[in-house]
Structures are given as C-alpha cells and as structure tokens.
Design a protein around this motif. Structure first.
Motif, PDB file in Angstrom:
ATOM      1  N   GLY A 179      -3.098   3.933  -5.608  1.00 26.34           N
ATOM      2  CA  GLY A 179      -3.059   4.905  -4.517  1.00 26.34           C
ATOM      3  C   GLY A 179      -2.693   4.390  -3.139  1.00 26.34           C
ATOM      4  N   SER A 180      -2.226   3.141  -3.020  1.00 28.14           N
ATOM      5  CA  SER A 180      -1.797   2.655  -1.701  1.00 28.14           C
ATOM      6  C   SER A 180      -0.832   1.488  -1.891  1.00 28.14           C
ATOM      7  CB  SER A 180      -2.996   2.181  -0.868  1.00 28.14           C
ATOM      8  OG  SER A 180      -3.508   0.969  -1.410  1.00 28.14           O
ATOM      9  N   ALA A 181      -0.133   1.149  -0.806  1.00 31.25           N
ATOM     10  CA  ALA A 181       0.816   0.023  -0.859  1.00 31.25           C
ATOM     11  C   ALA A 181       0.074  -1.280  -1.158  1.00 31.25           C
ATOM     12  CB  ALA A 181       1.575  -0.088   0.459  1.00 31.25           C
ATOM     13  N   ASP A 182      -1.097  -1.464  -0.539  1.00 31.81           N
ATOM     14  CA  ASP A 182      -1.874  -2.688  -0.778  1.00 31.81           C
ATOM     15  C   ASP A 182      -2.287  -2.801  -2.249  1.00 31.81           C
ATOM     16  OD1 ASP A 182      -1.720  -3.320   1.805  1.00 31.81           O
ATOM     17  OD2 ASP A 182      -3.841  -2.943   2.297  1.00 31.81           O
ATOM     18  N   LYS A 183      -2.733  -1.677  -2.807  1.00 27.41           N
ATOM     19  CA  LYS A 183      -3.147  -1.692  -4.212  1.00 27.41           C
ATOM     20  C   LYS A 183      -1.948  -1.982  -5.115  1.00 27.41           C
ATOM     21  CE  LYS A 183      -7.301   1.142  -3.912  1.00 27.41           C
ATOM     22  NZ  LYS A 183      -8.017   2.344  -4.394  1.00 27.41           N
ATOM     23  N   ASN A 197       3.191   3.749  -6.399  1.00 24.47           N
ATOM     24  CA  ASN A 197       2.250   4.419  -5.491  1.00 24.47           C
ATOM     25  C   ASN A 197       2.312   5.915  -5.801  1.00 24.47           C
ATOM     26  OD1 ASN A 197       0.871   5.664  -3.428  1.00 24.47           O
ATOM     27  ND2 ASN A 197       1.597   4.253  -1.853  1.00 24.47           N
ATOM     28  N   TYR A 198       1.282   6.392  -6.503  1.00 23.70           N
ATOM     29  CA  TYR A 198       1.349   7.772  -7.003  1.00 23.70           C
ATOM     30  C   TYR A 198       1.292   8.805  -5.882  1.00 23.70           C
ATOM     31  CZ  TYR A 198      -3.766   7.978  -6.546  1.00 23.70           C
ATOM     32  OH  TYR A 198      -5.054   7.956  -6.057  1.00 23.70           O
ATOM     33  N   ARG A 199       0.929   8.357  -4.677  1.00 27.78           N
ATOM     34  CA  ARG A 199       0.904   9.316  -3.558  1.00 27.78           C
ATOM     35  C   ARG A 199       2.320   9.580  -3.024  1.00 27.78           C
ATOM     36  NH1 ARG A 199      -4.602   9.707  -2.588  1.00 27.78           N
ATOM     37  NH2 ARG A 199      -5.709   7.762  -3.012  1.00 27.78           N
ATOM     38  N   SER A 200       3.243   8.660  -3.285  1.00 24.35           N
ATOM     39  CA  SER A 200       4.596   8.855  -2.754  1.00 24.35           C
ATOM     40  C   SER A 200       5.678   8.822  -3.833  1.00 24.35           C
ATOM     41  CB  SER A 200       4.901   7.779  -1.699  1.00 24.35           C
ATOM     42  OG  SER A 200       4.726   6.495  -2.269  1.00 24.35           O
ATOM     43  N   GLU A 201       5.312   8.443  -5.064  1.00 24.09           N
ATOM     44  CA  GLU A 201       6.319   8.353  -6.128  1.00 24.09           C
ATOM     45  C   GLU A 201       5.852   9.120  -7.351  1.00 24.09           C
ATOM     46  OE1 GLU A 201       8.202   4.113  -6.520  1.00 24.09           O
ATOM     47  OE2 GLU A 201       6.105   3.888  -5.927  1.00 24.09           O
TER      48      GLU A 201
END
Ligand SMILES: NC(=O)c1ccc[n+]([C@@H]2O[C@H](COP(=O)([O-])OP(=O)(O)OC[C@H]3O[C@@H](n4cnc5c(N)ncnc54)[C@H](OP(=O)(O)O)[C@@H]3O)[C@@H](O)[C@H]2O)c1
Length: 332
Positions: A179-183, A197-201
């Motif tokens: 859920g984030s770039a860091d993850k 990143n499932y929030r943006s892809e």
C-alpha cells in the motif's frame, strides 16, 4: 538451571475490545503434558489473528490457552512424559495455538524446531506462525514450482515478507502488492521481481504484463472482497488461488465463468485449529527444506519493531496502524 516459579506474568484479554484490553496478569506457569516441552520465553511475536482474537472474532480452539500469541522462542526448561526431542537448556522456537504472550509456554515437541543457528531468539520467535502458514499454503496447497509465477497480496505483512523470500528461494518469479512506495521498495529488497502499489496501480494489469499476458500461476490472498474477482482475472490457465484471510471481507460478487474456463483452483486454509500431528508434518518439511536456507542466511524474518511483553497493547496499536513492514515481536 533456575527453578521454575509457580506463577508468571502473561497478557490477558480483559474483555473483547481495543488494544487497551490487553493487560499483564499473574497466571500459573503451565505444566508440560505428554510430549510437550515447557519453554522459558525470550520472544513471542504478534500476528494479525491475535488482533482478531482480542476483538472477540477469533476464539482459541478447544483446549488452547486463552492467552494470545501463536509463536514463541526461548529455552527448554522442563519436559513432559515422553518428550525427548530437545534437551533441557536447548533453544527452540515453536508454533502454539495460544499462550505466547507470557513468560512461559508449553508446546508439543513435534511443533517446535531448534532455533536456527545464526539467528537471535527474537528472530526465531518471528518464524513459526508465518513460515508454517506460508509453507502449507504456498507449497502444500498451492503446489508452487520453480519457474512459475507467484503473486502475494499484502507483500509487506509478516506473511507477505516471508512468502516473497520463500517463493523466490524456490525459483518462482514473484509479484507482490503493497500500500505504499516504501512498502513496495521493501518487497523488492526481499526479492520481489515486481512490487505493485495497489493504491496507484492495477495488479491485474501488472500481473498480465509481467507474464506476457498469461497471468500468474499462484496467488496467496489475505484481502478477499473485490480481490476475489480480480484474482480470477489475474490468474493463468490452471492457476491456483489460496485464501488465508479476508481483510476486505469474505463476501464478493465474482465472475465464476473464469474459474471454469481457466480451470482454476480456489482453496484456502487456517493453521491454528489443525491437529498437532498435521502441524508436525509442516514442521518436519520446514526443518528439511527451509531451516538450511535460514541458517545459510538466504532468508530471515524481517523484524519491524520489538516491544517488552508488558507493552503488548502498543504492539497491537502498531499492527492495526498497518505502518509496519514485517514482524512485530514482544520480548520477554
Ligand atoms: N489462514 C491462516 O492460517 C493465517 C495464518 C496467519 C495469518 N493469517 C492472515 O494473514 C494476514 C497477514 O497476517 P500478518 O500477521 O502477516 O498481518 P500484518 O503484518 O498485520 O499484515 C497485514 C497487511 O495487510 C495489508 N492490508 C491489505 N488490506 C488491508 C485491510 N483492509 N486492512 C488492514 N490491512 C490490510 C496491510 O498493508 P498495506 O499497507 O499494503 O495495505 C497490512 O500491513 C492476516 O489477515 C492474518 O489474519 C492467516
């Protein structure tokens, strides 16, 4: 060896509720039954099922301790009748159906393993629940083979960070959602070939692109909800989908024609209610196939944070924030 006291500090659940219901209590030190060992704990990890238990949604199976905690590491201090696998004083880690958030816990010797050489007891205490779960679902149920593609949702979770490393070590191409770039960066650092990143892809589009349109051979899913239909879309012909949780809910509308047309297998499992004998089979396979990798440094549990046992509530708050990457461990 220090004498074993009559009582110990353990974390009880005062009533179903928020993290504040986790409170230190004085409890009797458990006595090892036939085939069991008593372990003086150095570490016990926190897992998402413990959060569900604290909230009142995941009761211990019959006969299991009501104290939360599914995985432990420490030193063997007593042995029950017939327990001969480990010597007194030996360092072990083990899978328990409850009772981990405590100074002492009993575990059946067949569900315990030697603490891997080269790892600390804190690291050893972060292994059993995730490695047993990943092994049984990816390799026993999911039948992952070298050369196949594998997608794990929740790639930065305790389960996900383990799944990425083991799937990679056994020769799969690994995709992970987070859920984030860091993850996503953490997933790549652990060996994921593609971190999404499932929030943006859209993971379906990435899974198709990464497999020349074929889709992935195996999906390990803890999300459920609308992911069920999307997993069917992302899966390859004869793909397998293994469900281990439903963070977004267990009910969904799905296009089941894909299940039929692609000859998919959709299955799932829970670990905790299985018998000691079933867990022993997983333990034996882990010792043979995965312990050498752990001891060679080819995989290891990723520890995000440690808390003293008495601060179990803080550890749960961190887990529920989902800010962590990897495991949260209680030190004893
Ligand atoms: N079936 C079994 O035998 C078994 C055994 C052990 C664990 N489990 C399950 O496996 C899952 C992972 O366990 P764990 O201990 O590794 O947990 P964890 O470290 O807390 O990881 C859960 C991760 O899932 C992601 N996530 C996705 N959707 C979410 C949502 N709706 N709510 C909260 N988080 C969400 C979060 O990262 P993002 O930022 O990427 O969203 C979070 O970090 C849990 O659901 C647990 O119940 C099943």
């Amino acid at each position: 060896m220090t004498p074993i006291p009559e009582t110990m500090t353990a974390i009880g659940i005062a009533a179903p509720g928020g993290p504040e219901v986790l409170r230190p209590e004085t409890r009797p030190v458990p006595r090892p039954g036939p085939g069991q060992i008593l372990v003086a704990l150095a570490a016990a990890s926190v897992n998402r099922p413990d959060v569900l238990q604290r909230q009142g949604g995941y009761n211990p199976p019959p006969g299991a301790s009501d104290i939360p905690g599914l995985e432990i590491a420490g030193t063997v201090v007593a042995r029950g009748e017939g327990a001969e696998r480990f010597a007194l004083g030996e360092q072990v880690c083990g899978l328990v159906a409850g009772g981990g958030y405590a100074q002492y816990a009993v575990v059946h010797e067949s569900n315990a393993l030697p603490a891997p050489h080269g790892l600390s007891l804190i690291e050893a205490g972060a292994i059993p629940e995730t490695f047993f779960t990943v092994w049984t679902n990816i390799f026993q149920r999911g039948r992952l083979e070298a050369g196949e593609s594998f997608l794990v949702h929740g790639g930065s979770s305790g389960i996900g960070t383990t799944a990425i490393q083991l799937a990679k070590a056994f020769g799969a191409t690994v995709l992970a959602t987070a859920g984030s770039a860091d993850k996503c960066e953490a997933c790549r650092a652990l060996g994921a070939d593609h971190a999404i990143n499932y929030r943006s892809e859209d993971f379906v589009a990435v899974a198709k692109a990464a497999t020349e349109g074929r889709g992935v051979n195996l999906i390990l899913d803890m999300v459920g909800g609308d992911y069920i239909d999307r997993n069917y879309e992302a899966a390859a012909d004869q793909g397998r989908i293994v469900q281990i949780a439903f963070l977004n809910g267990p009910k969904a509308t799905a296009n089941f024609s894909r299940l039929m047309l692609k000859r998919l297998t959709h299955t799932g499992s829970t670990l905790r209610p299985r018998t000691v004998a079933e867990k022993a089979v997983i333990a034996a396979e882990l010792q043979e196939k995965v312990w050498p990798l752990l001891e060679a440094g080819r995989c290891k549990p990723l520890i995000h944070a440690t808390f003293p046992l008495a601060q179990a509530a803080e550890a749960h708050r961190l887990m529920e924030s989902s800010a962590h990457i990897g495991k949260i461990v209680l030190t004893v």
